[in-house]
Design a protein around this motif. Sequence first.
Motif, PDB file in Angstrom:
ATOM      1  N   LYS A   1       8.482  13.519   2.254  1.00 18.56           N
ATOM      2  CA  LYS A   1       9.685  12.886   2.818  1.00 18.56           C
ATOM      3  C   LYS A   1       9.396  11.448   3.208  1.00 18.56           C
ATOM      4  O   LYS A   1      10.209  10.539   2.969  1.00 18.56           O
ATOM      5  CB  LYS A   1      10.169  13.679   4.032  1.00 18.56           C
ATOM      6  CG  LYS A   1      11.510  13.202   4.571  1.00 18.56           C
ATOM      7  CD  LYS A   1      12.027  14.128   5.662  1.00 18.56           C
ATOM      8  CE  LYS A   1      13.410  13.664   6.151  1.00 18.56           C
ATOM      9  NZ  LYS A   1      13.951  14.559   7.206  1.00 18.56           N
ATOM     10  N   GLU A   2       8.241  11.212   3.787  1.00 14.43           N
ATOM     11  CA  GLU A   2       7.839   9.859   4.181  1.00 14.43           C
ATOM     12  C   GLU A   2       7.812   8.912   2.976  1.00 14.43           C
ATOM     13  O   GLU A   2       8.206   7.742   3.073  1.00 14.43           O
ATOM     14  CB  GLU A   2       6.456   9.913   4.838  1.00 14.43           C
ATOM     15  CG  GLU A   2       5.848   8.551   5.165  1.00 14.43           C
ATOM     16  CD  GLU A   2       4.365   8.671   5.515  1.00 14.43           C
ATOM     17  OE1 GLU A   2       3.636   7.691   5.269  1.00 14.43           O
ATOM     18  OE2 GLU A   2       3.936   9.736   6.008  1.00 14.43           O
ATOM     19  N   LEU A   3       7.361   9.431   1.826  1.00 13.70           N
ATOM     20  CA  LEU A   3       7.234   8.622   0.613  1.00 13.70           C
ATOM     21  C   LEU A   3       8.480   8.677  -0.267  1.00 13.70           C
ATOM     22  O   LEU A   3       8.487   8.124  -1.376  1.00 13.70           O
ATOM     23  CB  LEU A   3       6.016   9.092  -0.192  1.00 13.70           C
ATOM     24  CG  LEU A   3       4.661   8.941   0.511  1.00 13.70           C
ATOM     25  CD1 LEU A   3       3.564   9.602  -0.316  1.00 13.70           C
ATOM     26  CD2 LEU A   3       4.336   7.473   0.767  1.00 13.70           C
ATOM     27  N   GLU A   4       9.507   9.362   0.202  1.00 14.88           N
ATOM     28  CA  GLU A   4      10.766   9.506  -0.539  1.00 14.88           C
ATOM     29  C   GLU A   4      10.562  10.196  -1.886  1.00 14.88           C
ATOM     30  O   GLU A   4      11.223   9.903  -2.866  1.00 14.88           O
ATOM     31  CB  GLU A   4      11.428   8.138  -0.747  1.00 14.88           C
ATOM     32  CG  GLU A   4      11.744   7.413   0.544  1.00 14.88           C
ATOM     33  CD  GLU A   4      12.318   6.029   0.305  1.00 14.88           C
ATOM     34  OE1 GLU A   4      13.556   5.913   0.202  1.00 14.88           O
ATOM     35  OE2 GLU A   4      11.512   5.080   0.212  1.00 14.88           O
ATOM     36  N   LEU A   5       9.626  11.136  -1.899  1.00 13.48           N
ATOM     37  CA  LEU A   5       9.383  11.950  -3.090  1.00 13.48           C
ATOM     38  C   LEU A   5      10.042  13.317  -2.983  1.00 13.48           C
ATOM     39  O   LEU A   5      10.058  14.066  -3.957  1.00 13.48           O
ATOM     40  CB  LEU A   5       7.871  12.131  -3.311  1.00 13.48           C
ATOM     41  CG  LEU A   5       7.086  10.885  -3.713  1.00 13.48           C
ATOM     42  CD1 LEU A   5       5.594  11.185  -3.746  1.00 13.48           C
ATOM     43  CD2 LEU A   5       7.542  10.363  -5.075  1.00 13.48           C
TER      44      LEU A   5
ATOM     45  N   LEU B   1       0.823  -1.209   0.000  1.00 17.40           N
ATOM     46  CA  LEU B   1       0.000   0.000   0.000  1.00 17.40           C
ATOM     47  C   LEU B   1       0.858   1.261   0.000  1.00 17.40           C
ATOM     48  O   LEU B   1       0.479   2.272  -0.601  1.00 17.40           O
ATOM     49  CB  LEU B   1      -0.931   0.006   1.217  1.00 17.40           C
ATOM     50  CG  LEU B   1      -2.060  -1.034   1.210  1.00 17.40           C
ATOM     51  CD1 LEU B   1      -2.801  -1.035   2.537  1.00 17.40           C
ATOM     52  CD2 LEU B   1      -3.033  -0.768   0.065  1.00 17.40           C
ATOM     53  N   LYS B   2       2.007   1.218   0.653  1.00 13.68           N
ATOM     54  CA  LYS B   2       2.887   2.385   0.681  1.00 13.68           C
ATOM     55  C   LYS B   2       3.400   2.714  -0.718  1.00 13.68           C
ATOM     56  O   LYS B   2       3.502   3.886  -1.101  1.00 13.68           O
ATOM     57  CB  LYS B   2       4.060   2.138   1.627  1.00 13.68           C
ATOM     58  CG  LYS B   2       5.000   3.321   1.793  1.00 13.68           C
ATOM     59  CD  LYS B   2       4.295   4.525   2.414  1.00 13.68           C
ATOM     60  CE  LYS B   2       3.950   4.293   3.850  1.00 13.68           C
ATOM     61  NZ  LYS B   2       3.341   5.488   4.500  1.00 13.68           N
ATOM     62  N   ALA B   3       3.710   1.671  -1.502  1.00 10.01           N
ATOM     63  CA  ALA B   3       4.138   1.899  -2.884  1.00 10.01           C
ATOM     64  C   ALA B   3       3.016   2.533  -3.701  1.00 10.01           C
ATOM     65  O   ALA B   3       3.244   3.440  -4.511  1.00 10.01           O
ATOM     66  CB  ALA B   3       4.579   0.578  -3.521  1.00 10.01           C
ATOM     67  N   GLY B   4       1.765   2.080  -3.479  1.00 14.22           N
ATOM     68  CA  GLY B   4       0.630   2.685  -4.162  1.00 14.22           C
ATOM     69  C   GLY B   4       0.416   4.130  -3.753  1.00 14.22           C
ATOM     70  O   GLY B   4       0.070   4.986  -4.573  1.00 14.22           O
ATOM     71  N   GLU B   5       0.633   4.411  -2.479  1.00 11.55           N
ATOM     72  CA  GLU B   5       0.514   5.786  -1.984  1.00 11.55           C
ATOM     73  C   GLU B   5       1.552   6.695  -2.637  1.00 11.55           C
ATOM     74  O   GLU B   5       1.265   7.851  -2.966  1.00 11.55           O
ATOM     75  CB  GLU B   5       0.688   5.816  -0.459  1.00 11.55           C
ATOM     76  CG  GLU B   5       0.456   7.183   0.144  1.00 11.55           C
ATOM     77  CD  GLU B   5       0.648   7.218   1.644  1.00 11.55           C
ATOM     78  OE1 GLU B   5       0.321   8.250   2.263  1.00 11.55           O
ATOM     79  OE2 GLU B   5       1.135   6.213   2.213  1.00 11.55           O
ATOM     80  N   ARG B   6       2.746   6.168  -2.848  1.00 15.55           N
ATOM     81  CA  ARG B   6       3.798   6.952  -3.507  1.00 15.55           C
ATOM     82  C   ARG B   6       3.376   7.309  -4.940  1.00 15.55           C
ATOM     83  O   ARG B   6       3.536   8.448  -5.377  1.00 15.55           O
ATOM     84  CB  ARG B   6       5.098   6.156  -3.524  1.00 15.55           C
ATOM     85  CG  ARG B   6       6.271   6.916  -4.148  1.00 15.55           C
ATOM     86  CD  ARG B   6       7.545   6.104  -4.133  1.00 15.55           C
ATOM     87  NE  ARG B   6       7.968   5.808  -2.768  1.00 15.55           N
ATOM     88  CZ  ARG B   6       7.994   4.588  -2.240  1.00 15.55           C
ATOM     89  NH1 ARG B   6       7.619   3.539  -2.965  1.00 15.55           N
ATOM     90  NH2 ARG B   6       8.383   4.400  -0.995  1.00 15.55           N
TER      91      ARG B   6
END
Length: 602
Positions: free
Chosen positions: A593-597, A517-522
């Motif tokens: 920052k959390e998503l490394e974007l 889900l974190k990858a989808g959020e990114r």
Amino acid sequence: MSSIKGYYGKLLYINLTTGKIEKREIPEEDLAKFIGGRGLGVKILWNHLQKPGVDPLSPENPLIFMTGPFSGFPVPSSSRTCVVTKSPITSPVHSPYPHASTLTYSNIGGFFGPELRFAGYDGIVITGKANSLCYIVIDDDKVEIRDAKKFKGMRTDAFDKAILEELKDRRYKTVYIGPAGENLVRYASILHTSTRAAGRGGVGCVMGSKNLKAIAVKGSKQPDVAHHKKFIEILEKARLVLNNSPNTKNWRSYGTAGYIVKSSDQGTETVRNFREGTFPEAYKIGAEAARRDVWVRDIACMYCPLACKKSGRTKGKYGGIVHDGPEYETGTMLGSNLLISDMAGLLKIIYNVDDLGLDAISTGAVIGFLMEAYEKGMINRKFLDGIELKWGSVDATLAIVQKIAYRDGIGDLASKGVKALFQKIGQGSEKFAIHVKGLELAAHNIQANPPRALCYATANRGGCHLNGDSVEAQNFRAMIDSTGVCLFAAMDKVYEEPIISMLSAITGVEYDRAQFLKAGERVFNLEKLFNYCEGFRREDDWLPDRFFEDAFTIGPKKGAVLDRAKFRDMLTQYYKERGWDPETTKPTEAKLKELELDKIIS
């Protein structure tokens, strides 16, 4: 060589202006963070369009065909290809850029994506514009740009046969546009097998702007798997749970058309330009009627047990055609939405829409808007080139469809979508011009369905019914679109765990549900950033007045209407849950920052 398996790590870049063809490596970091399909396509688009406001129909806008890590493997329901580009139909309420629009991503099933992987590529990135109509042929490492002038104006059904005769090899899998794409209709689609469409957001229009008629591909390769034995074990489990699921049996029996009557009975169907949620004659165009009178064949995409596509032949005045449908979207937007309950007439309309290369959803919404404007006396027959565009008229609908595809008369304005129409007609018609961010809404009505209203309003590509009704659903679906799996299968809870486990086995990167889900959020947040840079703000995450003012007058949800204040509160809560500024909708620095974007946009 990438340490992540399941990929070639290779993209095919084709510049149609210069004729340059090259193979480029995909950074391992991008594979790890954006996976493939929709996610990797969005990252590529972001990299290409470094400045906002690029004209979607300019040579600079890339047209990207992306596979996922499941593509080409015998994973159930994993044949999807995602087409990513900047949309030619969407636009914000306010922006400093005259060509501001959203990105768009449009999925297509069938056989093209797996074959592209067999040819040795994870995706194709097309830029530039050819001097004249052309097509691309990919045969493993051999790639050519060929002249397509002889195919100019050819409709998709005829072209599907003609291109294979030209190539003299039926192993080629093809995607192509029809007259609508060549004529730059803003909601033109890209077709495959003449019935499968990447329809949403105008991807066919962008393809037409590049003078590209088609792509044909065949290949003989397959990428490596990280953990082969583990993959085979999980694959067998995935096949069993999906084959034995009641949901799979329903897809096989009824396809999406099973929802035509069900949605009407629930009061959530699109009827009379979204005026009602119930169509009393839905049973005439639903799955049971189609199974009894029309369908003769169930059709599946590659490796798919669902076989949700249905094909048949009709008789009578509009008979004699063999084609796909009705599906829920086509049957509703071109049927219930227009008060058309003649099954043969409906299938003729669906056939013409596909044959001309139009998006059935936007086409149905545009015609529904015009029917209502005509009914209310805001436009007359002269405005419609003499067409008596009344509710339920098959002949009038067919006439308008033809005009739209060739941008003839009223078709020129209608080819730009409902937003362009209400801006021309005025007289308060914007209240029933059904779109979000310029993209017409699909066949799911929302006066009685606030979660689906949120889905439409917050969709990054505009009024998208597949966006998801919650933050978690949106993140999950962004990831599913990035793997190559079909959403119809992925919505079945029994298949969720096998999907995540197979992704780990193929790539060698361990995923649990939270990481998935974190990858989808990114992916979802990068899409949002793209739109934000183009000028989209909170005011663009809104719905037409119809849904707040025009309560249903019939059906089980009679009297239903959305509450403006409650919907505003729902949006505010959504932005907070997303980690976005509730006033501007910009993702916060902490979320990036959390998503490394944060490094991507710095």
